[in-house]
Design a protein around this motif. Structure first.
Motif, PDB file in Angstrom:
ATOM      1  N   ALA A 179       0.828  -1.206   0.000  1.00  0.00           N
ATOM      2  CA  ALA A 179       0.000   0.000   0.000  1.00  0.00           C
ATOM      3  C   ALA A 179       0.862   1.255   0.000  1.00  0.00           C
ATOM      4  N   GLN A 180       1.988   1.224   0.725  1.00  0.00           N
ATOM      5  CA  GLN A 180       2.858   2.390   0.771  1.00  0.00           C
ATOM      6  C   GLN A 180       3.520   2.650  -0.574  1.00  0.00           C
ATOM      7  N   VAL A 181       3.958   1.575  -1.249  1.00  0.00           N
ATOM      8  CA  VAL A 181       4.563   1.739  -2.575  1.00  0.00           C
ATOM      9  C   VAL A 181       3.537   2.299  -3.557  1.00  0.00           C
ATOM     10  N   LEU A 182       2.308   1.799  -3.481  1.00  0.00           N
ATOM     11  CA  LEU A 182       1.247   2.322  -4.341  1.00  0.00           C
ATOM     12  C   LEU A 182       1.047   3.819  -4.111  1.00  0.00           C
ATOM     13  N   ASP A 183       1.041   4.203  -2.846  1.00  0.00           N
ATOM     14  CA  ASP A 183       0.790   5.612  -2.525  1.00  0.00           C
ATOM     15  C   ASP A 183       1.916   6.506  -3.039  1.00  0.00           C
ATOM     16  N   GLU A 184       3.148   6.039  -2.890  1.00  0.00           N
ATOM     17  CA  GLU A 184       4.280   6.897  -3.232  1.00  0.00           C
ATOM     18  C   GLU A 184       4.589   6.913  -4.721  1.00  0.00           C
ATOM     19  N   SER A 185       4.427   5.772  -5.398  1.00  0.00           N
ATOM     20  CA  SER A 185       4.867   5.688  -6.789  1.00  0.00           C
ATOM     21  C   SER A 185       3.757   5.916  -7.804  1.00  0.00           C
ATOM     22  N   VAL A 186       2.490   5.813  -7.395  1.00  0.00           N
ATOM     23  CA  VAL A 186       1.387   5.946  -8.356  1.00  0.00           C
ATOM     24  C   VAL A 186       0.377   6.998  -7.901  1.00  0.00           C
ATOM     25  N   ILE A 187      -0.187   6.801  -6.728  1.00  0.00           N
ATOM     26  CA  ILE A 187      -1.308   7.646  -6.299  1.00  0.00           C
ATOM     27  C   ILE A 187      -0.890   9.105  -6.165  1.00  0.00           C
ATOM     28  N   SER A 188       0.236   9.363  -5.529  1.00  0.00           N
ATOM     29  CA  SER A 188       0.654  10.754  -5.331  1.00  0.00           C
ATOM     30  C   SER A 188       0.887  11.460  -6.656  1.00  0.00           C
ATOM     31  N   ILE A 189       1.427  10.740  -7.647  1.00  0.00           N
ATOM     32  CA  ILE A 189       1.664  11.343  -8.964  1.00  0.00           C
ATOM     33  C   ILE A 189       0.345  11.706  -9.636  1.00  0.00           C
ATOM     34  N   ILE A 190      -0.608  10.785  -9.597  1.00  0.00           N
ATOM     35  CA  ILE A 190      -1.904  11.029 -10.251  1.00  0.00           C
ATOM     36  C   ILE A 190      -2.669  12.121  -9.519  1.00  0.00           C
ATOM     37  N   GLU A 191      -2.654  12.105  -8.198  1.00  0.00           N
ATOM     38  CA  GLU A 191      -3.394  13.116  -7.433  1.00  0.00           C
ATOM     39  C   GLU A 191      -2.858  14.519  -7.707  1.00  0.00           C
TER      40      GLU A 191
ATOM     41  N   GLU B 281      -1.597  15.576 -10.399  1.00  0.00           N
ATOM     42  CA  GLU B 281      -2.013  15.990 -11.735  1.00  0.00           C
ATOM     43  C   GLU B 281      -3.510  16.299 -11.786  1.00  0.00           C
ATOM     44  N   LEU B 282      -4.313  15.531 -11.024  1.00  0.00           N
ATOM     45  CA  LEU B 282      -5.763  15.742 -11.041  1.00  0.00           C
ATOM     46  C   LEU B 282      -6.180  16.959 -10.230  1.00  0.00           C
ATOM     47  N   ASN B 283      -5.342  17.401  -9.343  1.00  0.00           N
ATOM     48  CA  ASN B 283      -5.691  18.532  -8.490  1.00  0.00           C
ATOM     49  C   ASN B 283      -6.000  19.774  -9.332  1.00  0.00           C
ATOM     50  N   GLY B 284      -7.113  20.405  -9.039  1.00  0.00           N
ATOM     51  CA  GLY B 284      -7.492  21.609  -9.770  1.00  0.00           C
ATOM     52  C   GLY B 284      -8.407  21.363 -10.945  1.00  0.00           C
ATOM     53  N   LEU B 285      -8.949  20.145 -11.080  1.00  0.00           N
ATOM     54  CA  LEU B 285      -9.914  19.887 -12.148  1.00  0.00           C
ATOM     55  C   LEU B 285     -11.119  20.818 -12.010  1.00  0.00           C
ATOM     56  N   GLU B 286     -11.659  21.226 -13.136  1.00  0.00           N
ATOM     57  CA  GLU B 286     -12.811  22.126 -13.107  1.00  0.00           C
ATOM     58  C   GLU B 286     -14.015  21.431 -12.477  1.00  0.00           C
ATOM     59  N   GLY B 287     -14.581  22.062 -11.475  1.00  0.00           N
ATOM     60  CA  GLY B 287     -15.761  21.525 -10.806  1.00  0.00           C
ATOM     61  C   GLY B 287     -15.458  20.522  -9.711  1.00  0.00           C
ATOM     62  N   MET B 288     -14.177  20.207  -9.473  1.00  0.00           N
ATOM     63  CA  MET B 288     -13.833  19.210  -8.461  1.00  0.00           C
ATOM     64  C   MET B 288     -14.025  19.773  -7.054  1.00  0.00           C
ATOM     65  N   ILE B 289     -14.671  18.982  -6.188  1.00  0.00           N
ATOM     66  CA  ILE B 289     -14.829  19.372  -4.784  1.00  0.00           C
ATOM     67  C   ILE B 289     -13.670  18.812  -3.963  1.00  0.00           C
ATOM     68  N   TYR B 290     -13.469  17.521  -4.057  1.00  0.00           N
ATOM     69  CA  TYR B 290     -12.384  16.875  -3.324  1.00  0.00           C
ATOM     70  C   TYR B 290     -12.100  15.525  -3.978  1.00  0.00           C
ATOM     71  N   MET B 291     -11.003  14.886  -3.558  1.00  0.00           N
ATOM     72  CA  MET B 291     -10.697  13.533  -4.005  1.00  0.00           C
ATOM     73  C   MET B 291     -10.081  12.757  -2.856  1.00  0.00           C
ATOM     74  N   GLU B 292     -10.292  11.466  -2.865  1.00  0.00           N
ATOM     75  CA  GLU B 292      -9.728  10.587  -1.861  1.00  0.00           C
ATOM     76  C   GLU B 292      -9.262   9.305  -2.529  1.00  0.00           C
ATOM     77  N   SER B 293      -8.267   8.645  -1.915  1.00  0.00           N
ATOM     78  CA  SER B 293      -7.678   7.451  -2.516  1.00  0.00           C
ATOM     79  C   SER B 293      -7.628   6.329  -1.496  1.00  0.00           C
ATOM     80  N   GLU B 294      -7.592   5.110  -2.024  1.00  0.00           N
ATOM     81  CA  GLU B 294      -7.465   3.920  -1.199  1.00  0.00           C
ATOM     82  C   GLU B 294      -6.414   3.012  -1.809  1.00  0.00           C
TER      83      GLU B 294
END
Length: 693
Positions: free
Chosen positions: A54-66, A68-81
């Motif tokens: 789970a830690q490798v997923l968070d550091e190598s994939v999720i953080s990169i995607i998050e 990039e997705l930050n600031g999408l038009e109309g986005m309220i929030y995002m969460e990951s698992e």
């Protein structure tokens, strides 16, 4: 306008019939749901990184995607698992009113920018971007009664032969398999590999090279010789198809002519692609499908179409295989809508009887009654045009609107009847004079009522989404009521009523005469009571003020909530074992949970998933879908879903193996998996999960 229709009654009839036909056509096309879609749109980005923590997923994939997705038009929030199985997801929530399809396209465009920075394994496994809806329509389970097919084989059969068929059913949004397909499993023997000097990378390289689809070309294709008369495609077997062929994959050729093949260093078998989730139905291994309703799907029609399609597919199931439907949410939707429909019909009948009792003439009663279906069908047509659905709120609005629908027509009929009786006018002349007197009143009443309900349609968020359909339905019905009171009702009065005067008062005989005498006596008594009250107005106003204070006192102490909890015929039960518990322990506990629920008289089916829950996935979680018997078979509060949840919680609290969380379904699944609040503890200081724990 009334005089126009009085002179042209056929035109008024044509308009009414047109409204009836259009409404009848639209009512068959409207989606049927329990509640309108109130949840803000969500887009889920899911992927798989086999072998990663789970830690490798968070550091190598999720953080990169998050990032990039930050600031999408109309986005309220995002969460990951991130799951220990290597699976992860990012849920992006957008503001209410955002187009879900456009939001999904925006997310995909952002993802294309970071593909080159993600691990190659994640790219090969594929990244899925889907608009999510937590509206489970149906759960279908396939089982092998004779035990010849195991869970993995059933899952593979479902994935290849059943899911594609169900995904094509009209109204289905998504069909998902809880389980695994079959795959070629290569179990490496590390001791033998060490002896031969072979590494796992050597095995992967050999499999990639020797298990590949090859485009071999053709013979005799142009450009060719002038005397060429035959052409043929060259077919070679590139991909391997059975365990024997995989066992002959060459790993090394030695100078002495000997060779090392995959079968020398590995055990090869056809087995489950993933053992992460196992499913059981009433304690028996099964393959389970979860089917979700599409955004515009009709829950009742879609469920019926799914059952029909499953019956057709069952004729081709392997010997000994059958299917069951442990959960079908359309039954609750159908029950809810049928109850409201029954109330609607009862309201129409009651209004008819009350009007007949007071007007005491079938012709005078029939005219307001005819207005009701015309106005309701016109309202249905407008609901279809603006994209609403038939749900508990729109049906409730129609029930409430019935009294308002007949009010305008009754006002017209009573005034016409009064002029016929007192001034001895013909029906046509009486109608013309009556409409001249009350047209302004009809318009004024309608404007006042519409102004009361219109603000409810302007609320924002989930509350606005719920009240908007109720408000619009009421407003449209009232507008149609006013229009019909100025068009159809005067046309009917001028053409259907008889010219003779109507007998009034206590002179009538029979039931109506008795009612008139009792009513007049009651009215005179009420008159005297009002006169006495007005003589002591200050004392009565003090009493009235006291009543208001009592109402306010009780109001502020009433418990508040978004929507009341309902018995939907299904409860969830989640068992959380200690971290590190094996799947064997979880599966044994799931069998014990199934045994407990099946011993309850109110329970009909139990589907248990090991390794999956609505709160997360892992070997230490067990999720049970407990389907209850029909409401008619468990009458009484002690047999309700809430009562079953309380008894289960008391029983499971004595179990030391796991933390038990039995839940009654929330009224709207899109807003969460349980009633109440969902809390998140944010790590603002970046201390990590250990510090939070």
């Amino acid at each position: 306008m009334p005089n126009f229709f009085i002179d042209r009654p056929i035109f008024a009839w044509v308009i009414a019939l047109f409204m009836l036909v259009i409404g009848a056509a639209c009512i068959t096309q409207l989606p049927v749901t329990q509640y309108p879609n109130v949840a803000p749109p969500q887009v889920t980005v899911s992927f798989n990184y086999p072998g990663a923590s789970a830690q490798v997923l968070d550091e190598s994939v999720i953080s990169i995607i998050e990032n990039e997705l930050n600031g999408l038009e109309g986005m309220i929030y995002m969460e990951s698992e991130s799951q220990a199985s290597g699976e992860a997801s990012i849920i992006v929530t957008f503001a209410a009113g955002t187009d879900g399809d456009l939001a999904r396209v925006d997310v995909m465009n952002r993802l294309s920018r970071v593909n080159s920075r993600l691990p190659q394994t994640v790219i090969q496994q594929g990244i899925r971007v889907e608009e999510t809806r937590s509206n489970v329509l149906m759960i279908v389970a396939l089982s092998s009664k004779d035990g010849r097919l195991d869970e993995a084989t059933l899952g593979d059969y479902i994935a290849r032969n059943v899911l594609p068929e169900l995904q094509r059913v009209k109204g289905v949004g998504e069909a998902k398999l809880f389980g695994s397909e079959l795959a070629m499993r290569v179990w490496l023997d590390t001791d033998r590999m060490l002896g031969f000097g072979i590494t796992p990378d050597d095995v992967n390289a050999a499999l990639r090279a020797q298990n590949a689809q090859i485009a071999a070309g053709s013979l005799g294709a142009r450009p060719n010789l002038d005397n060429q008369t035959i052409s043929a495609s060259v077919q070679v077997q590139g991909q391997l198809i059975n365990t024997d062929q995989f066992a002959q994959v060459l790993l090394r050729a030695n100078p002495d002519g000997s060779r090392v093949v995959l079968g020398d260093v590995a055990r090869i078998e056809l087995g489950a692609q993933s053992h992460f989730i196992t499913a059981k139905h009433n304690g028996e291994p099964v393959g389970v499908m979860q089917i979700q309703l599409g955004p515009t799907g009709n829950a009742i029609e879609t469920a019926a179409a799914l059952r029909e399609r499953m019956d057709q597919l069952a004729a081709f199931f392997p010997a000994g295989v059958s299917y069951a439907v442990p959960y079908d949410s359309s039954l609750f939707v159908e029950s809810s809508i049928s109850k409201v429909t029954q109330t609607l019909l009862e309201a129409v009948g009651l209004v008819f009887l009350v009007m007949l009792l007071f007007l005491q003439n079938i012709r005078y009663t029939l005219i307001p009654t005819l207005v009701v279906p015309v106005a309701l069908m016109g309202t249905v047509a407008v609901l279809y045009a603006i994209g609403f659905s038939i749900n508990a709120l729109t049906m409730f609005a129609m029930v409430m609107a019935i009294g308002i629908l007949v009010d305008d027509a009754i006002m017209v009929v009573e005034n016409v009847e009064r002029l016929i009786a007192t001034e001895h006018l013909s029906p046509r002349d009486a109608t013309i004079k009556a409409m001249g007197q009350i047209t302004g009143a009809v318009i004024g009443i309608t404007v006042v009522l519409v102004s009361v309900f219109v603000p409810m349609a302007l609320f924002g968020g989930a509350v606005g989404a719920i009240y908007r359909q109720f408000s619009v339905t009421m407003v449209v019905a009232m507008l149609f009521s006013a229009f019909l009171a100025l068009s159809l009702t005067p046309a009917l009065c001028a053409s259907l009523l008889k010219p003779q005067a109507v007998e009034h008062g206590d002179n009538k005989r029979g039931l109506f005469g008795l009612f008139n005498r009792l009513f007049n006596r009651t009215a005179r008594g009420y008159d005297r009571a009002v006169n006495r009250v007005t003589r002591r107005s200050l004392r009565r106003l003090g009493l009235y003020a006291g009543l208001i204070l009592v109402v306010v006192f009780l109001f502020v102490r009433l418990p508040t909530g978004f929507l009341p909890s309902e018995d939907q015929g299904l409860i969830f039960n989640i068992m959380l074992l200690p971290p590190g518990a094996s799947a064997n322990r979880s599966e044994a506990l799931g069998d014990r949970v199934t045994e407990y629920f099946m011993a309850q008289d109110e329970v009909s089916h139990v589907v248990t998933l090991t390794g999956f829950s609505v709160f997360g996935a892992g070997q230490n979680v067990v999720h049970s879908f407990v389907d209850l018997k029909h409401w008619g078979q468990r009458e009484g509060p002690e047999h309700s879903a809430d009562a079953i949840v309380r008894r289960a919680a008391a029983e499971f609290s004595t179990w030391n193996e796991a933390l038990a969380i039995p839940l009654n379904l929330p009224p709207i699944l899109e807003l969460g998996n349980a009633s109440g609040f969902s809390l998140r503890l944010l790590d603002r200081g970046g201390q990590g999960h250990a510090a939070l724990a």
